[in-house]
Structure formats: structure tokens, C-alpha cells
Design a protein around this motif. Structure first.
Motif, mmCIF file in Angstrom:
data_model
loop_
_atom_site.group_PDB
_atom_site.id
_atom_site.type_symbol
_atom_site.label_atom_id
_atom_site.label_comp_id
_atom_site.label_asym_id
_atom_site.label_seq_id
_atom_site.Cartn_x
_atom_site.Cartn_y
_atom_site.Cartn_z
ATOM 1 N N ASP A 44 0.856 -1.186 0.000
ATOM 2 C CA ASP A 44 0.000 0.000 0.000
ATOM 3 C C ASP A 44 0.894 1.238 0.000
ATOM 4 O OD1 ASP A 44 -1.801 2.036 0.315
ATOM 5 O OD2 ASP A 44 -2.795 1.168 2.063
ATOM 6 N N MET A 45 1.308 1.647 -1.188
ATOM 7 C CA MET A 45 2.218 2.777 -1.327
ATOM 8 C C MET A 45 1.587 4.067 -0.826
ATOM 9 S SD MET A 45 5.122 1.752 -2.369
ATOM 10 C CE MET A 45 5.887 3.266 -2.938
ATOM 11 N N THR A 46 0.284 4.226 -1.010
ATOM 12 C CA THR A 46 -0.368 5.467 -0.588
ATOM 13 C C THR A 46 -0.252 5.641 0.920
ATOM 14 O OG1 THR A 46 -1.892 5.321 -2.444
ATOM 15 C CG2 THR A 46 -2.517 6.765 -0.632
ATOM 16 N N ALA A 47 -0.577 4.622 1.676
ATOM 17 C CA ALA A 47 -0.477 4.711 3.135
ATOM 18 C C ALA A 47 0.959 4.917 3.562
ATOM 19 C CB ALA A 47 -1.055 3.458 3.785
ATOM 20 N N ASP A 48 1.879 4.245 2.910
ATOM 21 C CA ASP A 48 3.283 4.359 3.261
ATOM 22 C C ASP A 48 3.790 5.778 3.010
ATOM 23 O OD1 ASP A 48 5.765 3.046 4.096
ATOM 24 O OD2 ASP A 48 6.420 3.514 2.061
ATOM 25 N N VAL A 49 3.528 6.318 1.835
ATOM 26 C CA VAL A 49 4.002 7.661 1.481
ATOM 27 C C VAL A 49 3.322 8.717 2.346
ATOM 28 C CG1 VAL A 49 4.074 9.392 -0.369
ATOM 29 C CG2 VAL A 49 4.717 7.030 -0.845
ATOM 30 N N CYS A 50 2.027 8.581 2.566
ATOM 31 C CA CYS A 50 1.309 9.553 3.401
ATOM 32 C C CYS A 50 1.820 9.525 4.840
ATOM 33 C CB CYS A 50 -0.195 9.285 3.365
ATOM 34 S SG CYS A 50 -0.956 9.641 1.770
ATOM 35 N N GLY A 51 2.071 8.348 5.357
ATOM 36 C CA GLY A 51 2.599 8.227 6.707
ATOM 37 C C GLY A 51 3.977 8.852 6.840
ATOM 38 N N ARG A 52 4.819 8.655 5.855
ATOM 39 C CA ARG A 52 6.156 9.252 5.896
ATOM 40 C C ARG A 52 6.079 10.771 5.756
ATOM 41 N NH1 ARG A 52 10.229 4.915 3.125
ATOM 42 N NH2 ARG A 52 9.535 3.184 4.404
ATOM 43 N N PHE A 53 5.153 11.256 4.933
ATOM 44 C CA PHE A 53 4.948 12.702 4.816
ATOM 45 C C PHE A 53 4.572 13.280 6.181
ATOM 46 C CE2 PHE A 53 1.727 16.065 4.465
ATOM 47 C CZ PHE A 53 2.503 17.074 3.889
ATOM 48 N N ALA A 54 3.619 12.651 6.842
ATOM 49 C CA ALA A 54 3.180 13.132 8.154
ATOM 50 C C ALA A 54 4.325 13.095 9.163
ATOM 51 C CB ALA A 54 2.002 12.294 8.650
ATOM 52 N N ALA A 95 9.613 16.275 3.659
ATOM 53 C CA ALA A 95 8.153 16.319 3.557
ATOM 54 C C ALA A 95 7.738 16.711 2.135
ATOM 55 C CB ALA A 95 7.571 17.304 4.570
ATOM 56 N N GLN A 96 8.445 17.655 1.546
ATOM 57 C CA GLN A 96 8.127 18.098 0.183
ATOM 58 C C GLN A 96 8.290 16.964 -0.825
ATOM 59 O OE1 GLN A 96 10.633 21.251 -1.239
ATOM 60 N NE2 GLN A 96 9.256 21.750 -2.909
ATOM 61 N N ARG A 97 9.335 16.161 -0.656
ATOM 62 C CA ARG A 97 9.548 15.008 -1.544
ATOM 63 C C ARG A 97 8.360 14.051 -1.451
ATOM 64 N NH1 ARG A 97 14.640 12.208 0.111
ATOM 65 N NH2 ARG A 97 13.340 11.411 1.775
ATOM 66 N N HIS A 98 7.906 13.790 -0.235
ATOM 67 C CA HIS A 98 6.770 12.881 -0.060
ATOM 68 C C HIS A 98 5.468 13.502 -0.572
ATOM 69 C CE1 HIS A 98 9.741 10.797 2.371
ATOM 70 N NE2 HIS A 98 8.978 9.731 2.227
ATOM 71 N N LEU A 99 5.349 14.814 -0.474
ATOM 72 C CA LEU A 99 4.184 15.499 -1.035
ATOM 73 C C LEU A 99 4.143 15.327 -2.553
ATOM 74 C CD1 LEU A 99 1.740 17.295 -0.435
ATOM 75 C CD2 LEU A 99 3.243 19.279 -0.674
ATOM 76 N N LEU A 100 5.298 15.433 -3.200
ATOM 77 C CA LEU A 100 5.374 15.184 -4.646
ATOM 78 C C LEU A 100 4.944 13.753 -4.963
ATOM 79 C CD1 LEU A 100 6.224 15.816 -7.578
ATOM 80 C CD2 LEU A 100 8.551 15.169 -6.909
ATOM 81 N N MET A 116 2.988 11.861 -3.223
ATOM 82 C CA MET A 116 1.542 11.738 -3.003
ATOM 83 C C MET A 116 0.777 12.308 -4.197
ATOM 84 S SD MET A 116 0.978 12.367 1.125
ATOM 85 C CE MET A 116 1.058 14.115 0.968
ATOM 86 N N ALA A 117 1.248 13.414 -4.733
ATOM 87 C CA ALA A 117 0.587 13.994 -5.911
ATOM 88 C C ALA A 117 0.679 13.044 -7.102
ATOM 89 C CB ALA A 117 1.220 15.341 -6.257
ATOM 90 N N GLY A 144 -1.977 9.228 -10.583
ATOM 91 C CA GLY A 144 -1.725 7.972 -11.293
ATOM 92 C C GLY A 144 -0.613 8.091 -12.319
ATOM 93 N N ARG A 145 0.273 9.071 -12.115
ATOM 94 C CA ARG A 145 1.388 9.284 -13.051
ATOM 95 C C ARG A 145 2.684 9.389 -12.258
ATOM 96 N NH1 ARG A 145 -0.246 14.479 -16.306
ATOM 97 N NH2 ARG A 145 -0.334 15.192 -14.164
ATOM 98 N N THR A 146 3.736 8.850 -12.812
ATOM 99 C CA THR A 146 5.027 8.922 -12.140
ATOM 100 C C THR A 146 6.038 9.708 -12.956
ATOM 101 O OG1 THR A 146 5.707 6.832 -13.111
ATOM 102 C CG2 THR A 146 4.690 6.754 -10.901
ATOM 103 N N GLY A 147 5.621 10.321 -14.044
ATOM 104 C CA GLY A 147 6.540 11.069 -14.887
ATOM 105 C C GLY A 147 7.128 12.268 -14.157
#
Length: 179
Positions: free
Chosen positions: A127-137, A162-167, A169-170, A175-178
Motif C-alpha cells: 500500500d504505497m499510498t499509506a506508506d508515502v502519506c505516513g512518511r509525509f506526516a 516532507a516536500q519530496r513525499h508530497l510530490l 503523493m501527488a 496515477g502518473r510517475t513522470g
């Protein structure tokens, strides 16, 4: 990007030839299919015994290096000609089990002499979303506290994380990683 691909092939060959290497994997943008001419190469190497001549000598099997530094995360970073950056994590066989908890996905298994690495990879999706959001927080909260303490340089560093994790999350939201 051609030079990075040549270096990757040389790492694969060195891994297969090293009988003290039990398992190896590659991760990062080349495995994800998002690499470009500025991308680095990234590997985890799991040894039965540490390389006899040390990490730098092992890395020099790949190509001449300009410099090798042990970074703050415990990986050896090599500067290859052409300013190509290579990240090499040297670990023991006992560390293979920790792969199960890694958020880095996908990976390419290069060597797995006893099947331990394949067995350690999670069967399901992470679950990348939960992982990235948790690290951002986590980084945002740390920035808050060190800022309140008056450690402004440390706060800026935490906000950069935090900014890296915000990117990220965006990118997940879109749904894009470019780049």
C-alpha cells in the motif's frame, strides 16, 4: 542512458560471478521503467561474508570510480565517470528477511542462490499510498517540533523530506510517475 545500462549489465555479471554473494537485487527508476540520462543505478547486495577487499574494491569491478562515499543511510555511493551515480547497499544474508518490509517496488532479482530473496518479497501489493502519506506526516511533524525548538536549519531539512513525499503523493493521486 546508454552508459548506465552498460554499468547495470556489468553489475549483473559481477553479481553472478561472485560466489560470496548470496542474493542481489536492483531497484529504482531503471526497474520502474522511468529512467532517463540523469538516473542513478541502485542495488542491494547480500553477502555470506563481507567482500574481502571491501565495498570500494567490489564496486571497482564494475568500472573505475572517481569517488566512493558511505552516505548517512549506510549505502556506498560511487561516482562513475560521466558523473553517473551508483548506490550500493552491502548487507549480510541475515538482512534478506527485511526485504519483506520494504516499500521499494518493483525490484529486479539478479541473484538468489538459495531462494531467500524471492521468498522474502511480499506476495501482494504494498500500500504505497499509506506508506508515502505516513512518511509525509512523520517529516511534517518532525519539522514542526524542531522548528518550535528553534532548530531552523533542521526544520528546513525535514520540510525538504516532507516536500519530496508530497510530490510522491501527488503522483500517486494523479496515477502518473513522470517527471
Amino acid at each position: 542512458m546508454r552508459e548506465q545500462l552498460r554499468l547495470i549489465d556489468r553489475v549483473r555479471s559481477a553479481c553472478r560471478a561472485d560466489t560470496d554473494l548470496d542474493a542481489a537485487l536492483m531497484y529504482g527508476s531503471f526497474v520502474q521503467g522511468s529512467a532517463d540520462s540523469h538516473s542513478d543505478i541502485e542495488f542491494w547486495l547480500f553477502f555470506t561474508a563481507p567482500p574481502s577487499q571491501g565495498p570500494r574494491a567490489w564496486i571497482e569491478r564494475i568500472a573505475p570510480v572517481r569517488y566512493v562515499v558511505l552516505n548517512e543511510f549506510g549505502s556506498h555511493v560511487a561516482f562513475f565517470p560521466g558523473l553517473i551515480r551508483g548506490e550500493f547497499h552491502f548487507a549480510g544474508v541475515a538482512d534478506i528477511a527485511s526485504v519483506r518490509d520494504w516499500p521499494a517496488s518493483p525490484v529486479e532479482i539478479i541473484v538468489d542462490r538459495h531462494g531467500l530473496l524471492g521468498a522474502a518479497r511480499p506476495a501482494g501489493e504494498i500500500d504505497m499510498t499509506a506508506d508515502v502519506c505516513g512518511r509525509f506526516a512523520n517529516w511534517l511533524l518532525l519539522a514542526h517540533h524542531v522548528g518550535r525548538r528553534g532548530e531552523l536549519l533542521r526544520q528546513r531539512d525535514a520540510l525538504a523530506h516532507a516536500q519530496r513525499h508530497l510530490l510522491w503523493m501527488a503522483r500517486l493521486a494523479e496515477g502518473r510517475t513522470g517527471h
